[in-house]
Write a protein that holds these residues in place. Structure first.
Motif, PDB file in Angstrom:
ATOM      1  N   GLN A   6       0.517  -1.545   0.000  1.00  0.00           N
ATOM      2  CA  GLN A   6       0.000   0.000   0.000  1.00  0.00           C
ATOM      3  C   GLN A   6       0.414   1.236   0.000  1.00  0.00           C
ATOM      4  O   GLN A   6       0.854   1.068   0.588  1.00  0.00           O
ATOM      5  CB  GLN A   6      -0.763   1.132   0.475  1.00  0.00           C
ATOM      6  CG  GLN A   6      -1.046   2.534   1.433  1.00  0.00           C
ATOM      7  CD  GLN A   6      -0.316   3.324   1.228  1.00  0.00           C
ATOM      8  OE1 GLN A   6      -0.251   3.584   1.487  1.00  0.00           O
ATOM      9  NE2 GLN A   6      -0.524   3.878   1.140  1.00  0.00           N
ATOM     10  N   GLY A   7      -0.036   1.096  -0.567  1.00  0.00           N
ATOM     11  CA  GLY A   7       0.286   2.483  -0.552  1.00  0.00           C
ATOM     12  C   GLY A   7      -0.070   3.324   0.388  1.00  0.00           C
ATOM     13  O   GLY A   7      -0.012   3.203   1.394  1.00  0.00           O
ATOM     14  N   SER A   8      -0.525   4.069   0.021  1.00  0.00           N
ATOM     15  CA  SER A   8      -0.542   5.085   0.904  1.00  0.00           C
ATOM     16  C   SER A   8      -1.771   5.218   1.636  1.00  0.00           C
ATOM     17  O   SER A   8      -2.758   4.990   1.171  1.00  0.00           O
ATOM     18  CB  SER A   8      -0.451   6.352   0.269  1.00  0.00           C
ATOM     19  OG  SER A   8      -1.067   7.191   0.700  1.00  0.00           O
ATOM     20  N   ALA A  25      -7.641   2.351  -8.974  1.00  0.00           N
ATOM     21  CA  ALA A  25      -6.466   2.917  -8.310  1.00  0.00           C
ATOM     22  C   ALA A  25      -5.711   3.844  -9.226  1.00  0.00           C
ATOM     23  O   ALA A  25      -5.182   4.869  -8.807  1.00  0.00           O
ATOM     24  CB  ALA A  25      -5.544   1.786  -7.835  1.00  0.00           C
ATOM     25  N   VAL A  29      -4.617   7.664  -8.304  1.00  0.00           N
ATOM     26  CA  VAL A  29      -3.261   8.205  -8.354  1.00  0.00           C
ATOM     27  C   VAL A  29      -3.213   9.405  -9.291  1.00  0.00           C
ATOM     28  O   VAL A  29      -2.569  10.415  -9.010  1.00  0.00           O
ATOM     29  CB  VAL A  29      -2.263   7.121  -8.806  1.00  0.00           C
ATOM     30  CG1 VAL A  29      -0.894   7.727  -8.992  1.00  0.00           C
ATOM     31  CG2 VAL A  29      -2.214   5.993  -7.782  1.00  0.00           C
ATOM     32  N   THR A  79       2.273   5.017  -2.761  1.00  0.00           N
ATOM     33  CA  THR A  79       1.487   4.171  -3.652  1.00  0.00           C
ATOM     34  C   THR A  79       2.378   3.534  -4.705  1.00  0.00           C
ATOM     35  O   THR A  79       2.239   2.345  -5.031  1.00  0.00           O
ATOM     36  CB  THR A  79       0.382   5.002  -4.338  1.00  0.00           C
ATOM     37  OG1 THR A  79      -0.528   5.486  -3.348  1.00  0.00           O
ATOM     38  CG2 THR A  79      -0.381   4.167  -5.352  1.00  0.00           C
ATOM     39  N   THR A  83       2.750  -0.548  -5.393  1.00  0.00           N
ATOM     40  CA  THR A  83       2.393  -1.132  -6.682  1.00  0.00           C
ATOM     41  C   THR A  83       3.605  -1.655  -7.445  1.00  0.00           C
ATOM     42  O   THR A  83       3.458  -2.367  -8.438  1.00  0.00           O
ATOM     43  CB  THR A  83       1.681  -0.094  -7.571  1.00  0.00           C
ATOM     44  OG1 THR A  83       2.551   1.033  -7.780  1.00  0.00           O
ATOM     45  CG2 THR A  83       0.390   0.380  -6.923  1.00  0.00           C
ATOM     46  N   ALA A 186      -2.571  -1.534  -4.003  1.00  0.00           N
ATOM     47  CA  ALA A 186      -2.477  -0.249  -3.303  1.00  0.00           C
ATOM     48  C   ALA A 186      -3.760   0.047  -2.534  1.00  0.00           C
ATOM     49  O   ALA A 186      -3.724   0.464  -1.370  1.00  0.00           O
ATOM     50  CB  ALA A 186      -2.194   0.875  -4.300  1.00  0.00           C
ATOM     51  N   THR A 187      -4.908  -0.177  -3.171  1.00  0.00           N
ATOM     52  CA  THR A 187      -6.181   0.039  -2.493  1.00  0.00           C
ATOM     53  C   THR A 187      -6.332  -0.920  -1.327  1.00  0.00           C
ATOM     54  O   THR A 187      -6.760  -0.535  -0.231  1.00  0.00           O
ATOM     55  CB  THR A 187      -7.359  -0.146  -3.479  1.00  0.00           C
ATOM     56  OG1 THR A 187      -7.243   0.803  -4.525  1.00  0.00           O
ATOM     57  CG2 THR A 187      -8.692   0.059  -2.774  1.00  0.00           C
ATOM     58  N   GLU A 190      -4.297   0.121   1.747  1.00  0.00           N
ATOM     59  CA  GLU A 190      -4.921   1.195   2.517  1.00  0.00           C
ATOM     60  C   GLU A 190      -6.004   0.638   3.427  1.00  0.00           C
ATOM     61  O   GLU A 190      -6.085   0.983   4.615  1.00  0.00           O
ATOM     62  CB  GLU A 190      -5.532   2.234   1.574  1.00  0.00           C
ATOM     63  CG  GLU A 190      -4.531   3.053   0.785  1.00  0.00           C
ATOM     64  CD  GLU A 190      -5.219   4.073  -0.113  1.00  0.00           C
ATOM     65  OE1 GLU A 190      -6.405   4.383   0.155  1.00  0.00           O
ATOM     66  OE2 GLU A 190      -4.598   4.546  -1.067  1.00  0.00           O
TER      67      GLU A 190
END
Length: 265
Positions: A6-8, A25, A29, A79, A83, A186-187, A190
């Motif tokens: 994940q990002g972020s 995603a 971004v 992110t 990824t 990434a999603t 989170e």
């Protein structure tokens, strides 16, 4: 519940929706980068540069705006780590990344320095920042430290927190299931962090939550398992854990949390 990629994450709702549907995603971004570019274009005025007859922007607002740009860049870089867009071993310079994001090198450099503190990158003198190459041993060590912190806390909370409090977290667990079905690492990362953070927050110990969140974020890169099947199984463990917590079944909770960390790495 496993240490997925994940990002972020940032605070608040783990993902954005438009018209009742999920935003991919890639679009999310892109939205971040668009916002960064818009703010980047406004940065000169925020630093106090103004045309004749225009009142200068006060200093405190300038600091807030600069912090906002840095935060958006940091989210975008996190992110990219999750990824795999920023690959281990690669060296990136702040000026080049700044051109890519449409901002000056300063907020990029500041974001990279934060990532260096988190162990994601390392400074390469006169070149920029290298994405750290993290091996299986380091990931296993992170899992061990997370287990030392999270397992005893979860077992204590399983004995003391009433079922209705756990039930309030069901929407977060269900969000991880939907994110897993989408298959975006990434999603999912989170949502995974948001769920774990909410569980530990019931301890009332902000320091513990902060330390655990930092370890969790570090464990999510480099991305080693991106498969949809893995994410779906991981999200199913979230639901099983929550069901056990609501039922007050401490033995099942113990098996889930200890088994999770033992199988990571």
């Amino acid at each position: 519940m496993k240490q997925s990629t994940q990002g972020s994450a940032g605070p608040g709702t783990p993902q954005r929706r438009t018209g009742g549907g999920r935003v991919p995603a890639q679009a999310r971004v892109a939205d971040v980068l668009d916002a960064v570019r818009e703010r980047g274009a406004a940065l000169p005025a925020a630093r106090g540069e103004h045309t004749h007859g225009e009142r200068p922007v006060p200093g405190p607002r300038s600091a807030v705006q600069r912090s906002s740009v840095r935060g958006q860049i940091l989210d975008a870089l996190r992110t990219a780590l999750v990824t795999g867009e920023l690959k281990p071993g690669e060296v990136h310079s702040a000026p080049v990344l700044g051109e890519r994001f449409g901002v000056s090198a300063t907020p990029v450099r500041e974001a990279m320095q934060q990532l260096a503190l988190e162990g994601a990158v390392e400074v390469v003198p006169n070149r920029g920042f290298r994405v750290v190459e993290r091996g299986a041993r380091e990931l296993a060590e992170l899992a061990e430290v997370r287990a030392l912190i999270e397992v005893p806390v979860m077992l204590r909370l399983a004995r003391t927190v009433p079922g209705e409090r756990w039930a309030e977290l069901r929407p977060l667990a269900e969000e991880t299931v939907r994110a897993a079905a989408d298959g975006c690492p990434a999603t999912y990362a989170e949502c995974d962090r948001a769920f774990h953070r909410a569980l530990l927050a019931l301890s009332g110990n902000d320091q513990l939550v902060g330390v655990a969140a930092d370890l969790h974020r570090r464990s999510q890169w480099p991305p080693v398992r991106h498969g949809r099947a893995y994410l779906v199984a991981d999200a199913a463990e979230h639901m099983a854990l929550l069901d056990a917590l609501i039922a007050g079944d401490v033995d099942v909770v113990r098996g889930l949390v200890t088994g999770h960390f033992a199988g990571v790495g």
